[in-house]
Design a protein around this motif. Structure first.
Motif, PDB file in Angstrom:
ATOM      1  N   TYR A 175     -89.422 -78.313-154.048  1.00 57.48           N
ATOM      2  CA  TYR A 175     -89.943 -79.681-153.992  1.00 57.48           C
ATOM      3  C   TYR A 175     -91.312 -79.638-153.321  1.00 57.48           C
ATOM      4  N   PHE A 201     -94.856 -81.622-152.144  1.00 53.74           N
ATOM      5  CA  PHE A 201     -95.431 -82.924-151.801  1.00 53.74           C
ATOM      6  C   PHE A 201     -96.810 -82.698-151.224  1.00 53.74           C
ATOM      7  N   GLU A 219     -94.338 -77.999-149.044  1.00 56.28           N
ATOM      8  CA  GLU A 219     -93.213 -77.895-149.948  1.00 56.28           C
ATOM      9  C   GLU A 219     -91.969 -77.477-149.182  1.00 56.28           C
ATOM     10  N   SER A 233     -90.790 -90.666-153.404  1.00 57.57           N
ATOM     11  CA  SER A 233     -90.373 -89.619-152.470  1.00 57.57           C
ATOM     12  C   SER A 233     -88.870 -89.384-152.571  1.00 57.57           C
ATOM     13  N   PRO A 244     -94.954 -87.483-152.959  1.00 60.39           N
ATOM     14  CA  PRO A 244     -94.432 -86.403-153.792  1.00 60.39           C
ATOM     15  C   PRO A 244     -95.427 -85.916-154.836  1.00 60.39           C
TER      16      PRO A 244
END
Length: 208
Positions: A63, A65, A69, A184, A191
Protein backbone atom coordinates in the motif's frame (compact mmCIF):
# COMPACT_ATOMS: atom_id res chain seq x y z
CA UNK A 1 -2.64 -41.82 -14.48
CA UNK A 2 -3.63 -38.23 -15.30
CA UNK A 3 -5.53 -37.85 -12.02
CA UNK A 4 -2.40 -38.78 -10.11
CA UNK A 5 -0.67 -35.71 -11.54
CA UNK A 6 -3.70 -33.54 -10.77
CA UNK A 7 -3.70 -34.78 -7.18
CA UNK A 8 0.04 -34.20 -6.73
CA UNK A 9 -0.19 -30.70 -8.23
CA UNK A 10 -3.13 -29.62 -6.03
CA UNK A 11 -1.65 -31.09 -2.85
CA UNK A 12 1.68 -29.38 -3.51
CA UNK A 13 -0.03 -25.99 -3.72
CA UNK A 14 -2.25 -26.61 -0.69
CA UNK A 15 0.49 -27.95 1.57
CA UNK A 16 2.79 -24.99 0.83
CA UNK A 17 -0.03 -22.44 1.24
CA UNK A 18 0.21 -21.07 -2.28
CA UNK A 19 4.04 -21.15 -2.41
CA UNK A 20 5.71 -20.18 -5.67
CA UNK A 21 5.36 -22.37 -8.76
CA UNK A 22 6.84 -21.80 -12.19
CA UNK A 23 5.35 -21.58 -15.68
CA UNK A 24 7.43 -24.67 -16.53
CA UNK A 25 5.74 -26.64 -13.72
CA UNK A 26 2.27 -25.67 -14.97
CA UNK A 27 3.02 -26.57 -18.60
CA UNK A 28 4.59 -29.90 -17.60
CA UNK A 29 1.55 -30.78 -15.48
CA UNK A 30 -0.85 -29.75 -18.26
CA UNK A 31 0.94 -32.04 -20.70
CA UNK A 32 0.68 -34.97 -18.29
CA UNK A 33 -3.02 -34.36 -17.64
CA UNK A 34 -3.77 -34.25 -21.37
CA UNK A 35 -1.61 -37.21 -22.37
CA UNK A 36 -4.52 -39.51 -23.23
CA UNK A 37 -6.90 -36.93 -24.72
CA UNK A 38 -8.11 -37.00 -28.35
CA UNK A 39 -6.04 -35.08 -30.90
CA UNK A 40 -7.15 -31.78 -32.44
CA UNK A 41 -7.92 -33.29 -35.83
CA UNK A 42 -10.84 -35.14 -34.23
CA UNK A 43 -12.55 -31.91 -33.07
CA UNK A 44 -13.45 -28.87 -35.24
CA UNK A 45 -12.75 -25.27 -34.11
CA UNK A 46 -15.61 -23.83 -32.08
CA UNK A 47 -16.67 -20.90 -29.94
CA UNK A 48 -15.79 -21.62 -26.30
CA UNK A 49 -17.48 -19.95 -23.33
CA UNK A 50 -16.44 -20.26 -19.69
CA UNK A 51 -17.83 -19.10 -16.35
CA UNK A 52 -16.19 -19.62 -12.99
CA UNK A 53 -15.79 -18.55 -9.37
CA UNK A 54 -12.47 -18.40 -7.55
CA UNK A 55 -10.51 -17.37 -4.48
CA UNK A 56 -6.87 -16.42 -4.03
CA UNK A 57 -4.43 -15.29 -1.35
CA UNK A 58 -1.76 -12.65 -2.10
CA UNK A 59 1.73 -13.27 -0.76
CA UNK A 60 2.25 -9.55 -0.11
CA UNK A 61 0.07 -6.43 -0.26
CA UNK A 62 1.91 -3.16 -0.94
CA UNK A 63 0.00 0.00 0.00
CA UNK A 64 1.61 3.25 -1.18
CA UNK A 65 0.62 6.71 -0.01
CA UNK A 66 2.06 10.22 -0.24
CA UNK A 67 4.69 9.91 2.49
CA UNK A 68 5.62 6.25 2.26
CA UNK A 69 4.35 2.73 1.96
CA UNK A 70 3.44 -0.23 4.14
CA UNK A 71 2.83 -3.95 3.75
CA UNK A 72 -0.68 -4.97 4.80
CA UNK A 73 -1.84 -8.30 6.18
CA UNK A 74 -2.75 -10.75 3.43
CA UNK A 75 -6.44 -11.58 3.12
CA UNK A 76 -8.45 -13.56 0.60
CA UNK A 77 -9.73 -12.30 -2.72
CA UNK A 78 -12.99 -13.53 -4.28
CA UNK A 79 -13.93 -13.24 -7.94
CA UNK A 80 -16.20 -14.42 -10.73
CA UNK A 81 -15.34 -14.30 -14.44
CA UNK A 82 -17.03 -14.99 -17.78
CA UNK A 83 -15.09 -15.38 -21.03
CA UNK A 84 -15.83 -16.02 -24.69
CA UNK A 85 -13.00 -17.49 -26.80
CA UNK A 86 -12.32 -18.49 -30.40
CA UNK A 87 -9.32 -20.27 -31.99
CA UNK A 88 -6.60 -18.15 -33.58
CA UNK A 89 -4.48 -21.17 -34.44
CA UNK A 90 -4.75 -24.92 -33.94
CA UNK A 91 -3.93 -24.87 -30.23
CA UNK A 92 -4.31 -21.19 -29.36
CA UNK A 93 -7.49 -19.23 -28.63
CA UNK A 94 -8.09 -15.55 -27.96
CA UNK A 95 -10.83 -14.48 -25.57
CA UNK A 96 -12.63 -11.49 -24.10
CA UNK A 97 -13.13 -11.70 -20.35
CA UNK A 98 -15.29 -9.75 -17.90
CA UNK A 99 -16.11 -10.16 -14.24
CA UNK A 100 -15.97 -8.78 -10.72
CA UNK A 101 -13.31 -9.14 -8.03
CA UNK A 102 -13.42 -8.29 -4.31
CA UNK A 103 -10.29 -7.83 -2.22
CA UNK A 104 -10.99 -8.40 1.48
CA UNK A 105 -7.97 -6.35 2.53
CA UNK A 106 -9.09 -2.77 1.94
CA UNK A 107 -12.64 -3.82 1.01
CA UNK A 108 -12.03 -2.99 -2.65
CA UNK A 109 -14.38 -4.22 -5.37
CA UNK A 110 -13.63 -3.77 -9.05
CA UNK A 111 -15.29 -4.65 -12.30
CA UNK A 112 -12.88 -6.31 -14.72
CA UNK A 113 -12.65 -6.34 -18.50
CA UNK A 114 -9.76 -7.64 -20.58
CA UNK A 115 -8.40 -10.35 -22.81
CA UNK A 116 -6.78 -13.75 -22.53
CA UNK A 117 -4.81 -16.27 -24.55
CA UNK A 118 -5.28 -20.00 -23.98
CA UNK A 119 -2.94 -22.73 -25.15
CA UNK A 120 -4.64 -26.15 -25.30
CA UNK A 121 -2.40 -29.19 -24.92
CA UNK A 122 -4.52 -31.64 -26.97
CA UNK A 123 -7.98 -30.30 -27.90
CA UNK A 124 -10.58 -27.72 -26.85
CA UNK A 125 -11.83 -30.03 -24.10
CA UNK A 126 -8.43 -30.78 -22.56
CA UNK A 127 -6.20 -28.94 -20.09
CA UNK A 128 -5.06 -25.48 -21.09
CA UNK A 129 -2.45 -22.98 -19.96
CA UNK A 130 -3.58 -19.35 -20.14
CA UNK A 131 -2.44 -15.75 -19.75
CA UNK A 132 -4.94 -13.03 -18.81
CA UNK A 133 -4.77 -9.28 -18.44
CA UNK A 134 -7.74 -7.19 -17.26
CA UNK A 135 -8.38 -3.54 -16.41
CA UNK A 136 -9.96 -2.59 -13.06
CA UNK A 137 -13.05 -0.37 -13.03
CA UNK A 138 -13.76 0.82 -9.51
CA UNK A 139 -17.11 0.77 -7.78
CA UNK A 140 -18.20 2.01 -4.33
CA UNK A 141 -15.99 5.12 -4.55
CA UNK A 142 -12.60 3.94 -3.24
CA UNK A 143 -10.95 3.26 -6.61
CA UNK A 144 -9.84 5.88 -9.13
CA UNK A 145 -10.26 4.62 -12.69
CA UNK A 146 -6.81 4.99 -14.20
CA UNK A 147 -4.85 3.24 -16.95
CA UNK A 148 -2.09 0.83 -16.01
CA UNK A 149 -3.92 -0.89 -13.15
CA UNK A 150 -5.61 -4.28 -13.07
CA UNK A 151 -4.78 -7.97 -13.30
CA UNK A 152 -1.90 -9.88 -14.85
CA UNK A 153 -2.34 -13.64 -14.52
CA UNK A 154 -1.20 -17.01 -15.74
CA UNK A 155 -2.86 -20.28 -14.83
CA UNK A 156 -3.61 -23.90 -15.58
CA UNK A 157 -7.17 -25.11 -16.20
CA UNK A 158 -8.22 -28.73 -16.63
CA UNK A 159 -11.49 -30.71 -16.81
CA UNK A 160 -12.64 -32.77 -13.85
CA UNK A 161 -15.98 -33.88 -15.33
CA UNK A 162 -17.21 -33.96 -18.93
CA UNK A 163 -20.72 -34.09 -20.38
CA UNK A 164 -21.75 -33.70 -24.02
CA UNK A 165 -22.17 -29.92 -23.96
CA UNK A 166 -20.93 -28.89 -20.49
CA UNK A 167 -17.58 -29.46 -18.79
CA UNK A 168 -16.66 -28.87 -15.16
CA UNK A 169 -13.15 -27.39 -14.89
CA UNK A 170 -10.65 -26.79 -12.09
CA UNK A 171 -8.37 -23.75 -12.22
CA UNK A 172 -5.02 -23.05 -10.53
CA UNK A 173 -3.43 -19.64 -11.07
CA UNK A 174 -0.92 -16.94 -10.15
CA UNK A 175 -2.19 -13.35 -10.14
CA UNK A 176 -1.16 -9.72 -9.60
CA UNK A 177 -3.97 -7.21 -8.97
CA UNK A 178 -3.53 -3.44 -8.55
CA UNK A 179 -5.67 -0.33 -8.04
CA UNK A 180 -5.23 3.44 -8.07
CA UNK A 181 -6.89 4.76 -4.90
CA UNK A 182 -8.74 7.97 -4.08
CA UNK A 183 -9.71 7.23 -0.45
CA UNK A 184 -7.42 6.34 2.45
CA UNK A 185 -7.38 2.80 3.82
CA UNK A 186 -5.78 3.45 7.24
CA UNK A 187 -6.32 6.89 8.79
CA UNK A 188 -5.90 10.26 7.11
CA UNK A 189 -3.07 9.47 4.69
CA UNK A 190 -3.22 10.57 1.05
CA UNK A 191 -3.37 7.30 -0.90
CA UNK A 192 -1.64 6.46 -4.17
CA UNK A 193 -2.09 2.80 -5.08
CA UNK A 194 -2.24 -0.75 -3.78
CA UNK A 195 -0.86 -3.96 -5.28
CA UNK A 196 -1.94 -7.47 -4.32
CA UNK A 197 1.30 -9.17 -5.26
CA UNK A 198 1.88 -12.83 -6.19
CA UNK A 199 -1.52 -14.21 -5.28
CA UNK A 200 -1.98 -17.96 -5.71
CA UNK A 201 -5.52 -19.16 -6.20
CA UNK A 202 -7.94 -21.90 -7.15
CA UNK A 203 -11.29 -21.82 -8.90
CA UNK A 204 -14.01 -23.98 -10.34
CA UNK A 205 -16.09 -23.29 -13.41
CA UNK A 206 -17.95 -24.57 -16.44
CA UNK A 207 -17.06 -24.61 -20.12
CA UNK A 208 -19.81 -24.69 -22.73
Amino acid sequence: MKYRYIFIFVITISSSCFSQISIYDAIKTGNEISKNEKNFNELPPKLIQTFGIETSLPQRIYYQFENGETILTSRLSFASFYSINYPLFKKLTFGIISGIQHQSQGSLTGLKIGGLLRYYFKNYESANFYFMTAKSIGIFGKIENSSGYGNARFGLEFPIKKDDDLHLNFNIFWDNDSYKLKKSLLKNEKPRDITYHEAYGIGIGIQF
